[in-house]
Write an enzyme that holds these catalytic residues in place. Structure first.
Site: not given
Length: 655
Positions: A162-164, A537, A511, A120
């Site tokens: 991580c994020d996803k 974020s 985001e 991201d």
């Protein structure tokens, strides 16, 4: 360049080529029963395993699947042969090898497959961000297909950071109701001794444009932020929050979230997780025994106590959906956030901006859960991947040597007292820490919205714990237009930025971190508010209200706002109440009631320039339609197959 220049005609070795080989030696461990009763795929799988070089006489062992988001190519010295998209997946091969060695040592058969993930941070401000949230659903689907491609696997171990990629992995594991599953968190990047963290360093452009950072300072800061080649960002963003939520669910072993990537303890977490997976298979404990409604409540409590990313409001419901559990509602989130105090002082919330590695050293998730247990909030009878209940895990942690030594190391190496990072409820109250999330409503957000109220700058909150801002709106139809004005000195203290058309239907619910990070790190930013139908974020801070529903492109009132409209924002950070309202067309035309203002706003047409981003990919348009039919953002942007099927049938059967 011609075709002759593409080929290396001086390399004569290419003509030393085999067209036959002997094939593996030995015999497969087949029995008459296997040959008669097992599917041909099982037998051919052994043939391929022998072809890959595994000892043939070991090929009838239990299969354990390692499922990772690994990316990049590392050389033997750890240097990149080909770059990864981010550190969070670059070093995962080390953890996978550590886990695989344990699996082999215990006479099981390790397999490894990969579904890599985006960053991201790398896609902020680009069209790549339009794929960020939709990627999660697609990746989880591919992961589930890969798991089914090894049908006799006894357990699945996810390895992600991580994020996803990490939420996608948890969704895939949660769907394996009758298999044993364990999640290995990929840990955290080490902070640089004299560098900025990965969140602040993303604002060097905005700070340079506003004269708050020199060119040389930007160059040095941009180079120095990452002090290790693996792990998630050093702040409690979506990556770090997803790790602590995995542990809070009981899907990861105790004290595994936020470990420093590459360090011996980080590798040992992978080995311990593999041992846990093997033990689950022997005990017959499967995912459905661990992921229960009570486990999800525990995870939501851990989220609130850490002050976690609002993106988990999208991910926890999606994981619950895959697990076949109750999908948390807004009312559930409000109830839990009112019960649970924030106890952790890390980036980006503060009050002291410790990197997340310090939270790990201070005791991490089990330390926080000890405090929650003292408040009587946890469901301690839930099963976890250790094969023990949460109560048994916490009893062990409370008396463990590990707990004591890591706390001592934190003080010795960083001169940081553990209780200043993870506080008792009493200490947190004295330090003024407030609960994590508020869900403002009002005539701009009749279906609700989200603000991480714990991250609003304390200096703009009054003694009663209320943030209040009334001012004129500056309406933008893209994040790009808003960040342009920030960089060109067109945003001032007191402004209320409104970014519309950036929800699921407009940009895949991107985001808007370019804007939120700039406001955090610019001197006047704490006096500016943001309202949007996009998301934020996990490192975003400030008076930033997102997830506004209905989104602008669904006819929501937010899409009818115009520059100059007067908006009022009230956020009670203690009672977790909030409102965001349109008051009138200018400061001299404030309407007498919220109802009259709502009527005026609703009578308007949507902004004349409102439309999906022209570069929105078809894949994301499809995702937006499917998740909308399935309940939208408040149900986690999931694919609810029953709802989608009903909608298609209704369309087919229309007269």
């Amino acid at each position: 360049m011609s075709v002759r220049e593409i080929f290396d005609n001086d390399n004569r070795e290419i003509y030393h080529v085999r067209t036959h080989a002997a094939g593996p030696q030995g015999e497969l461990p087949l029995t008459p029963d296997m040959l008669i009763n097992r599917p041909s795929g099982d037998i051919f799988g052994m043939t391929m395993n022998a072809g890959m070089g595994w000892s043939p006489d070991e090929l009838n062992r239990d299969g354990i699947l390692l499922l990772s988001t690994l990316g990049g190519l590392r050389g033997p010295d750890g240097k990149p042969v080909a770059l990864a998209l981010h550190q969070g997946h670059y070093e995962l091969d080390i953890q996978m090898k550590a886990a695989a060695d344990v699996i082999k040592h215990h006479n099981a058969l390790p397999y490894a497959v990969y579904v890599s993930d985006p960053c991201d941070g790398r896609t902020q401000g680009t069209t790549g961000m339009f794929d960020s949230l939709p990627y999660r659903n697609d990746a989880s689907m591919v992961m589930r297909r890969l798991i089914r491609s090894l049908p006799d696997a006894k357990a699945v171990i996810g390895v992600a950071t991580c994020d996803k990629g990490l939420p996608a992995t948890m969704m895939a594991l949660a769907s394996q109701h009758d298999k044993a599953t364990v999640l290995i968190p990929g840990g955290a990047t080490l902070p640089a001794l004299h560098g900025e963290d990965n969140g602040k360093v993303q604002t060097i452009g905005a700070r340079f444009a506003n004269g708050e950072l020199s060119l040389q300072g930007a160059r040095r800061a941009g180079c120095q932020a990452c002090a290790s080649s693996g792990g998630g960002c050093q702040f409690l963003g979506t990556a770090g929050t997803s790790q602590v939520v995995a542990e809070g669910l009981g899907l990861a072993i105790p004290h595994s979230a936020l470990a420093p990537s590459g360090e011996p303890v980080w590798q040992e977490i992978a080995r311990a997780s593999a041992r846990a997976a093997l033990q689950l298979t022997h005990k017959g404990i499967t995912t459905k025994d661990i992921l229960t409604d009570k486990a999800f409540e525990n995870a939501m409590m851990v989220h609130a106590a850490f002050g976690g990313s609002t993106n988990l409001l999208l991910h926890i419901p999606a994981i619950a959906h895959q697990a076949g559990c109750h999908i948390p509602t807004v009312e559930d989130w409000i109830r839990i956030n009112k019960q649970v105090p924030r106890l952790v002082s890390v980036l980006p919330n503060g009050p002291v901006y410790h990197p997340t590695v310090n939270a790990f050293m201070a005791g991490g998730v089990p330390e926080v859960m000890l405090h929650l247990r003292s408040l009587g909030l946890l469901h301690e009878d839930v099963m976890t991947v250790t094969g023990n209940t949460l109560k048994e895990n916490l009893d062990w942690w409370e008396q463990s040597e590990r707990r004591q030594i890591f706390k001592e190391l934190l003080f010795k190496q960083e001169q940081v007292a553990p209780e200043d990072v993870i506080m008792s409820p009493q200490q947190a109250a004295k330090r003024g820490l407030t609960s994590t999330i508020t869900f403002p409503v009002g005539n701009i957000a009749p279906e609700g919205s989200v603000i991480k109220s714990t991250a609003i700058d304390a200096s703009v909150i009054n003694e009663e714990g209320v943030y209040y801002h009334k001012g004129a709106a500056k309406v933008y139809l893209s994040e790009k237009a808003a960040i342009y004005d920030i960089k060109h000195d067109k945003i001032k203290a007191g402004d209320i930025l409104v970014i519309i058309g950036v929800g699921p239907s407009g940009t895949g619910m991107e985001e808007t971190y370019q804007v939120t990070s700039a406001l955090k790190h610019l001197s006047y930013g704490k006096h500016v508010s943001l309202i949007t139908d996009a998301r934020f974020s996990g490192v975003s801070t400030g008076a930033c209200i997102g997830h506004v529903g209905p989104e602008a492109l669904a006819g929501g009132p937010i899409g009818k706002l115009r520059t100059g409209d007067i908006i009022e924002i009230k956020i009670d950070c203690k009672q977790l109440h909030g409102e965001v309202n349109f008051l009138g067309t200018d400061i001299d035309n404030i309407l007498p009631s919220r109802e009259e203002a709502a009527a005026l706003l609703n009578a308007r047409n949507s902004h004349p320039d409102l439309m999906p981003d022209p570069e929105l990919p078809d894949d994301t348009r499809l995702w937006a339609m499917l998740q909308a039919v399935s309940g939208g953002t408040w149900r986690g942007c999931i694919y609810d197959i029953n709802k989608i099927s009903e909608a298609l049938q209704d369309y087919i059967n229309k007269p």
